[in-house]
Design an enzyme around this catalytic site. Structure first.
Site, PDB file in Angstrom:
ATOM      1  N   GLU A 185       0.827  -1.214   0.000  1.00  0.00           N
ATOM      2  CA  GLU A 185       0.000   0.000   0.000  1.00  0.00           C
ATOM      3  C   GLU A 185       0.862   1.265   0.000  1.00  0.00           C
ATOM      4  O   GLU A 185       2.083   1.212   0.199  1.00  0.00           O
ATOM      5  CB  GLU A 185      -0.928  -0.003   1.206  1.00  0.00           C
ATOM      6  CG  GLU A 185      -0.184   0.015   2.531  1.00  0.00           C
ATOM      7  CD  GLU A 185      -0.955   0.723   3.623  1.00  0.00           C
ATOM      8  OE1 GLU A 185      -1.369   1.891   3.408  1.00  0.00           O
ATOM      9  OE2 GLU A 185      -1.123   0.128   4.696  1.00  0.00           O
TER      10      GLU A 185
ATOM     11  N   LYS B 153      -5.901  10.535   0.756  1.00  0.00           N
ATOM     12  CA  LYS B 153      -5.879   9.226   1.424  1.00  0.00           C
ATOM     13  C   LYS B 153      -7.104   8.469   0.920  1.00  0.00           C
ATOM     14  O   LYS B 153      -8.238   8.836   1.229  1.00  0.00           O
ATOM     15  CB  LYS B 153      -5.926   9.426   2.945  1.00  0.00           C
ATOM     16  CG  LYS B 153      -6.014   8.136   3.746  1.00  0.00           C
ATOM     17  CD  LYS B 153      -6.045   8.431   5.246  1.00  0.00           C
ATOM     18  CE  LYS B 153      -6.502   7.215   6.041  1.00  0.00           C
ATOM     19  NZ  LYS B 153      -6.643   7.504   7.483  1.00  0.00           N
TER      20      LYS B 153
ATOM     21  N   VAL C 228      -5.471   0.292   3.130  1.00  0.00           N
ATOM     22  CA  VAL C 228      -5.661  -1.155   3.020  1.00  0.00           C
ATOM     23  C   VAL C 228      -6.875  -1.456   2.142  1.00  0.00           C
ATOM     24  O   VAL C 228      -6.814  -2.284   1.227  1.00  0.00           O
ATOM     25  CB  VAL C 228      -5.812  -1.789   4.426  1.00  0.00           C
ATOM     26  CG1 VAL C 228      -6.304  -3.227   4.326  1.00  0.00           C
ATOM     27  CG2 VAL C 228      -4.488  -1.717   5.181  1.00  0.00           C
TER      28      VAL C 228
ATOM     29  N   SER D  46     -13.052   1.605  10.594  1.00  0.00           N
ATOM     30  CA  SER D  46     -12.335   1.686   9.315  1.00  0.00           C
ATOM     31  C   SER D  46     -13.029   0.869   8.229  1.00  0.00           C
ATOM     32  O   SER D  46     -13.500  -0.251   8.473  1.00  0.00           O
ATOM     33  CB  SER D  46     -10.902   1.178   9.488  1.00  0.00           C
ATOM     34  OG  SER D  46     -10.236   1.170   8.238  1.00  0.00           O
ATOM     35  N   ALA D  47     -13.040   1.431   7.028  1.00  0.00           N
ATOM     36  CA  ALA D  47     -13.573   0.711   5.865  1.00  0.00           C
ATOM     37  C   ALA D  47     -12.714  -0.514   5.521  1.00  0.00           C
ATOM     38  O   ALA D  47     -13.144  -1.364   4.733  1.00  0.00           O
ATOM     39  CB  ALA D  47     -13.647   1.655   4.671  1.00  0.00           C
ATOM     40  N   ASP D  48     -11.524  -0.611   6.126  1.00  0.00           N
ATOM     41  CA  ASP D  48     -10.681  -1.797   5.899  1.00  0.00           C
ATOM     42  C   ASP D  48     -11.423  -3.077   6.288  1.00  0.00           C
ATOM     43  O   ASP D  48     -11.237  -4.121   5.663  1.00  0.00           O
ATOM     44  CB  ASP D  48      -9.395  -1.721   6.736  1.00  0.00           C
ATOM     45  CG  ASP D  48      -8.435  -0.620   6.288  1.00  0.00           C
ATOM     46  OD1 ASP D  48      -8.675   0.000   5.232  1.00  0.00           O
ATOM     47  OD2 ASP D  48      -7.447  -0.394   7.016  1.00  0.00           O
TER      48      ASP D  48
ATOM     49  N   LYS E 113      -3.908  -1.944  14.364  1.00  0.00           N
ATOM     50  CA  LYS E 113      -3.092  -0.982  15.109  1.00  0.00           C
ATOM     51  C   LYS E 113      -3.602  -0.860  16.548  1.00  0.00           C
ATOM     52  O   LYS E 113      -4.798  -0.769  16.780  1.00  0.00           O
ATOM     53  CB  LYS E 113      -3.095   0.370  14.397  1.00  0.00           C
ATOM     54  CG  LYS E 113      -2.238   0.331  13.129  1.00  0.00           C
ATOM     55  CD  LYS E 113      -1.951   1.701  12.568  1.00  0.00           C
ATOM     56  CE  LYS E 113      -2.887   2.095  11.470  1.00  0.00           C
ATOM     57  NZ  LYS E 113      -3.006   1.218  10.326  1.00  0.00           N
TER      58      LYS E 113
END
Ligand code: PSU
Ligand code: MN
Length: 305
Positions: A26, A87, A107, A141-143, A160
């Protein structure tokens, strides 16, 4: 139908044609996750690590209206120093491409690009997840949803540790995402090897992870796998040391009203300052470690496929 806006670096195009193993990397970690020049140095070292382990690196970013799959040296240089880089998550990818702007992929966006490019494995530092206080901020997060939808195996050092890890694991379970700790029972916590939480699954070899990836494909299940690879022991920051610093950074973020996309970069930046750079050394060590494992998994997938 017009062709996909994908541009492949020559090395990546060759690897695709030969069915050779490729590891996607990434770019948000470069533009928003680490300071210059360590970001550039790390991006280069990560690519070397993938090569040494026998695969081809494909760092992904958006430039000039196209998704670049594999960056040239000068492109990587420019990205690492660029200001005003977007981003990009799932929500922003198309808008950035259509406007011809420069964007770094998170990600989520890197998974989308890897999947479009036919790349099965992606290595990063740590995924985004459920933020602490998400019960009032709704910051998730959309991850996580991307892992539920896009068939790429993501190698990270867990989520994280600035996040709410129990809630992150709950959401991943709800979304049907396999969370696989590599070589240990515990879910790792990015800068630390252990989070105090058990991982739902454990695998001890790249071959086992590759087999599970291929089996999901055979079952027609959408979505990927999260491989949680603990940071090397020599580089870890124990939880007792990092936890109070995370708390301090979180309190500052709240006091300053930091929200949305700015939260993760702000916290990583403050923790870097509060640890006097130690968090960055740890982050670099864990990304290199993930790149190596990613290359091994990609190799196992291409020899089985
Ligand atoms: N891993 C790192 N550093 C980072 C990231 C990952 O070691 O900066 C980035 C990834 O791009 C990830 C993003 O998708 O942080 C999460 O951002 P958010 O919490 O806003 O979804
Ligand atoms: Mn967020």
């Amino acid at each position: 139908m017009t062709a996909l806006p994908l541009s492949f670096a020559p090395e990546v195009a060759d690897a695709r044609a030969e069915g050779a193993p490729i590891v996607a990397l990434e770019s948000t970690i470069i533009t928003h996750g680490m300071p210059y020049p360590q970001n550039l140095e790390t991006a280069r070292r990560v690519e070397v690590e993938v090569r040494v382990a026998g695969a081809v690196p494909a760092t992904i970013a958006v430039m000039g209206g196209r998704i670049h799959v594999g960056l040239t040296g000068p492109e990587l240089d420019a990205l690492a120093q660029a200001k005003a880089v977007m981003k990009l998550s799932r929500a922003d990818l198309a808008a950035c491409l259509a406007a011809g702007r420069t964007g770094a992929t998170t990600v989520a966006a890197t998974m989308i690009a890897a999947s479009l490019a036919g790349i099965a494995v992606f290595a990063t530092g740590g995924i985004g997840g459920v933020h602490r206080g998400a019960e009032s901020s709704f910051d998730i997060s959309a991850d996580l949803r991307e892992l539920a939808e896009t068939p790429v195996t993501v190698v990270a050092a867990g989520a994280k540790a600035i996040l709410d890890l129990p809630k992150t694991l709950e959401v991943l379970e709800t979304l049907g995402v396999p969370v696989i700790a590599y070589g240990q029972d515990a879910f790792p916590a990015f800068w630390s090897r252990e989070s105090g939480l058990a991982a739902p699954l454990r695998m001890d070899t790249p071959g086992a992870i590759a087999a599970a990836h291929l089996m999901r494909g055979r079952l027609g299940l959408p979505g990927g796998q999260l491989v949680a690879n603990p940071i090397p022991a020599a580089a870890e920051i124990p939880r007792e040391t990092i936890d109070p610093l995370i708390e301090a950074a979180l309190a500052e973020a709240a006091a300053q009203g930091i929200a949305a996309k700015a939260v993760t970069p702000f916290l990583l930046g403050r923790i870097f300052e509060l640890t006097k750079g130690r968090s960055l050394d740890a982050n670099i060590a864990l990304v290199l470690n993930n790149a190596r494992l990613g290359a091994e998994i990609a190799t196992a997938i291409s020899s089985a496929a």
